[in-house]
Design a protein around this motif. Structure first.
Motif, PDB file in Angstrom:
ATOM      1  N   VAL A   4      62.533  46.530  64.528  1.00 19.95           N
ATOM      2  CA  VAL A   4      61.578  46.878  65.588  1.00 19.95           C
ATOM      3  C   VAL A   4      60.826  45.631  66.044  1.00 19.95           C
ATOM      4  CG1 VAL A   4      59.517  48.219  66.169  1.00 19.95           C
ATOM      5  CG2 VAL A   4      61.356  49.278  64.851  1.00 19.95           C
ATOM      6  N   ASP A  56      63.075  43.540  68.172  1.00 16.72           N
ATOM      7  CA  ASP A  56      63.198  44.170  69.488  1.00 16.72           C
ATOM      8  C   ASP A  56      61.936  43.946  70.327  1.00 16.72           C
ATOM      9  OD1 ASP A  56      65.739  45.160  69.090  1.00 16.72           O
ATOM     10  OD2 ASP A  56      65.108  47.215  68.687  1.00 16.72           O
ATOM     11  N   LEU A  57      60.778  44.085  69.703  1.00 14.91           N
ATOM     12  CA  LEU A  57      59.514  43.917  70.435  1.00 14.91           C
ATOM     13  C   LEU A  57      59.330  42.499  70.958  1.00 14.91           C
ATOM     14  CD1 LEU A  57      57.110  46.013  68.178  1.00 14.91           C
ATOM     15  CD2 LEU A  57      57.702  46.493  70.573  1.00 14.91           C
ATOM     16  N   ASP A  90      61.592  40.282  71.502  1.00 15.61           N
ATOM     17  CA  ASP A  90      62.612  40.027  72.514  1.00 15.61           C
ATOM     18  C   ASP A  90      62.231  40.700  73.837  1.00 15.61           C
ATOM     19  OD1 ASP A  90      65.208  38.723  72.964  1.00 15.61           O
ATOM     20  OD2 ASP A  90      65.871  40.767  73.424  1.00 15.61           O
ATOM     21  N   TYR A  91      61.743  41.931  73.769  1.00 15.54           N
ATOM     22  CA  TYR A  91      61.349  42.640  74.980  1.00 15.54           C
ATOM     23  C   TYR A  91      60.196  41.919  75.680  1.00 15.54           C
ATOM     24  CZ  TYR A  91      59.500  46.098  78.160  1.00 15.54           C
ATOM     25  OH  TYR A  91      59.034  46.724  79.292  1.00 15.54           O
ATOM     26  N   CYS A 131      56.171  49.308  75.468  1.00 19.94           N
ATOM     27  CA  CYS A 131      57.080  48.721  74.479  1.00 19.94           C
ATOM     28  C   CYS A 131      57.848  49.807  73.737  1.00 19.94           C
ATOM     29  CB  CYS A 131      56.307  47.864  73.477  1.00 19.94           C
ATOM     30  SG  CYS A 131      55.686  46.305  74.133  1.00 19.94           S
ATOM     31  N   VAL A 171      61.888  49.988  73.404  1.00 22.18           N
ATOM     32  CA  VAL A 171      62.608  49.782  72.138  1.00 22.18           C
ATOM     33  C   VAL A 171      62.923  51.094  71.431  1.00 22.18           C
ATOM     34  CG1 VAL A 171      61.598  47.487  71.871  1.00 22.18           C
ATOM     35  CG2 VAL A 171      60.571  49.424  70.658  1.00 22.18           C
ATOM     36  N   ARG A 172      62.630  52.209  72.099  1.00 20.72           N
ATOM     37  CA  ARG A 172      62.940  53.547  71.584  1.00 20.72           C
ATOM     38  C   ARG A 172      62.258  53.811  70.234  1.00 20.72           C
ATOM     39  NH1 ARG A 172      68.822  52.272  73.079  1.00 20.72           N
ATOM     40  NH2 ARG A 172      68.851  52.780  75.268  1.00 20.72           N
ATOM     41  N   ASP A 173      60.937  53.670  70.237  1.00 16.79           N
ATOM     42  CA  ASP A 173      60.147  53.920  69.042  1.00 16.79           C
ATOM     43  C   ASP A 173      58.850  54.602  69.470  1.00 16.79           C
ATOM     44  OD1 ASP A 173      59.317  53.912  66.389  1.00 16.79           O
ATOM     45  OD2 ASP A 173      59.722  51.790  66.086  1.00 16.79           O
ATOM     46  N   CYS A 215      54.921  50.906  67.205  1.00 15.00           N
ATOM     47  CA  CYS A 215      54.981  49.635  67.947  1.00 15.00           C
ATOM     48  C   CYS A 215      53.656  48.891  67.851  1.00 15.00           C
ATOM     49  CB  CYS A 215      55.359  49.885  69.411  1.00 15.00           C
ATOM     50  SG  CYS A 215      57.104  50.283  69.618  1.00 15.00           S
ATOM     51  N   ARG A 274      71.386  43.734  65.583  1.00 16.41           N
ATOM     52  CA  ARG A 274      70.823  44.092  66.882  1.00 16.41           C
ATOM     53  C   ARG A 274      71.815  43.780  67.995  1.00 16.41           C
ATOM     54  NH1 ARG A 274      68.167  41.685  71.008  1.00 16.41           N
ATOM     55  NH2 ARG A 274      66.612  42.945  72.058  1.00 16.41           N
TER      56      ARG A 274
END
Length: 193
Positions: free
Chosen positions: A22, A25-26, A28-29, A41, A45-47, A52, A109
């Motif tokens: 996670v 992903d965060l 990177d986003y 976010c 990132v689908r959380d 988050c 990932r």
């Protein structure tokens, strides 16, 4: 963030913080899309927003993200404080195990993003399907040549990095590019060296 701010990370605790899917992903986003709230976010990132928010605070403790002022004072947007990072750690360094864990999460990932894309590729506009690329090569290189190749690929890609690109065509979108390069004949079957 228009200026490049690439961080060389060798601290085991920072590498361990990044060795979480996670968090990776965060960061990177936020590097790609710019400032966003935990709720935005979470959708990306689908959380969950609360999860988050927790992970953003962990990244903030390590100087990778920070809060920014919001227009209305109610929202709490976060932004990446780096435009990229590398983890070139010597094999015998104390951080090498943490770097390996972070790289393993990064490879997982990359593989998941590729699987997700391919699972929904038929829904992707034709222009993007025609532009996507997948290629593998078996090269014969020395360590010095592999280093040089990596630097040259990096130099080709760097002008397009989302966080630092000043102008982009109107039809531009975020594109994931992953490069893996390693000597296959240095690894014995079963993963032993």
């Amino acid at each position: 963030m228009a200026r490049e701010s690439r961080r060389h990370i060798t601290e085991p605790d920072v590498l361990d913080a990044l060795a979480h899917p996670v968090r990776l992903d965060l960061i990177d986003y936020l590097m790609a899309a710019g400032p966003a709230t935990a709720s935005v976010c979470a959708r990306a990132v689908r959380d969950t927003p609360s999860n988050c928010s927790y992970h953003l605070r962990v990244l903030a403790r390590h100087g990778l993200v920070g809060e920014v002022a919001s227009a209305d004072g109610r929202e709490r947007p976060w932004q990446a404080l780096v435009t990229g990072f590398d983890t070139d750690v010597e094999p015998d360094a104390p951080a090498s195990a943490a770097a390996a864990r972070m790289l393993a999460v990064s490879v997982q990932r990359d593989q998941q993003l590729a699987r997700d894309y391919l699972a929904h590729r038929d829904d992707v506009p034709a222009a993007w399907r025609a532009a996507d690329a997948y290629a593998t090569y078996t090269l014969r290189l020395s360590p010095a040549e592999l280093t040089d190749l990596g630097l040259r690929i990096d130099a080709l890609i760097r002008p397009y990095i989302s966080a630092t690109r000043q102008t982009a065509p109107d039809d531009a979108a975020l594109v994931h590019v992953g490069v893996q390069a390693f000597a296959t004949d240095t690894i014995r079957p079963g993963g032993d060296r």
